[in-house]
Design a protein around this motif. Structure first.
Motif, mmCIF file in Angstrom:
data_model
loop_
_atom_site.group_PDB
_atom_site.id
_atom_site.type_symbol
_atom_site.label_atom_id
_atom_site.label_comp_id
_atom_site.label_asym_id
_atom_site.label_seq_id
_atom_site.Cartn_x
_atom_site.Cartn_y
_atom_site.Cartn_z
ATOM 1 N N ASN A 51 148.350 -8.563 17.806
ATOM 2 C CA ASN A 51 148.679 -8.360 16.387
ATOM 3 C C ASN A 51 148.346 -9.572 15.513
ATOM 4 N N SER B 182 144.704 -7.853 15.852
ATOM 5 C CA SER B 182 144.554 -6.905 14.734
ATOM 6 C C SER B 182 143.153 -6.953 14.170
ATOM 7 N N SER B 183 142.532 -8.139 14.171
ATOM 8 C CA SER B 183 141.153 -8.248 13.709
ATOM 9 C C SER B 183 140.497 -9.430 14.418
ATOM 10 N N ASP C 107 145.348 -11.953 13.446
ATOM 11 C CA ASP C 107 143.996 -11.988 12.900
ATOM 12 C C ASP C 107 143.310 -13.195 13.522
#
Ligand code: 5GP
Ligand code: MG
Ligand code: MG
Length: 177
Positions: free
Chosen positions: A85, A114-115, A87
């Motif tokens: 979760n 998440s990214s 970035d």
């Protein structure tokens, strides 16, 4: 040794890179992951110029086992902090064929990030690059084998404060050392 990018050009390039990353994330916290060992010097300079809150981690990837030709890619994430979760911004020294960052991005995504974005100091201008292009690039360079500012030949030259191209006699001499 022929200098390709000198110290002050590197300084400017890394500052520009940090500004671009800053404006892209707009102050959101990120998890910055250094691809060891080549990104070591860039990483230290870059994270101190980024202004968002950061978690800092490392991952190991190596494909140049003892030469200037790429071999099989090995990934070691035993030392990596939790990326679930988060970035994640992967930081590597150079984008050559793209294989390393493509595989690392997939591995980090699989861990539940998440990214995943990628930043490199150098991107080689060469045909046959695979996978997505890096999101942030400081310099595009010709398709030559470079060393310095973290990049090695047989584990040497990482300490040089500039990016240089080894002459053929230096390649031979290093192999004999
Ligand atoms: P790629 O997987 O994109 O082909 O290659 C990426 C990795 O190969 C980089 O992280 C770097 O360690 C190594 N590499 C690619 N080109 C060069 C180069 O010109 N000089 C050095 N020293 N390493 C390179
Ligand atoms: Mg590398
Ligand atoms: Mg290397």
């Amino acid at each position: 040794m022929r200098t390709l990018i000198d110290e002050s050009q590197l300084d400017d390039g890394v500052s520009k890179l940090a500004k671009e990353i800053d404006s892209n994330y707009g102050g959101r916290p990120i998890t910055v992951v250094a691809v060891m060992t080549g990104s070591l010097v860039l990483f230290a300079d870059l994270i101190r110029r980024l202004s968002m809150p950061q978690r800092v981690g490392v991952i190991h990837a190596s494909s140049y086992r003892g030469g200037t030709q790429a071999g099989k890619l090995e990934i070691d994430s035993k030392m990596l902090i939790d990326v679930q979760n988060r970035d994640v911004l992967l930081v590597d020294d150079i984008y050559d064929t793209g294989a390393t960052l493509t595989k690392l991005s997939a591995a980090i995504a699989e861990m539940g990030a998440s990214s995943v974005s990628t930043a490199v100091l150098l991107k080689k201008l060469r045909p046959k690059q695979i996978g997505p292009k890096p999101d942030f690039v400081a310099f595009e360079i010709p398709d030559e084998f470079v060393v310095g500012y973290g990049l090695d030949y047989l584990d040497m030259y990482r300490n040089l404060p500039f990016i240089g191209v080894l002459e053929p006699d230096e390649i031979e001499a290093t192999a004999r050392q």
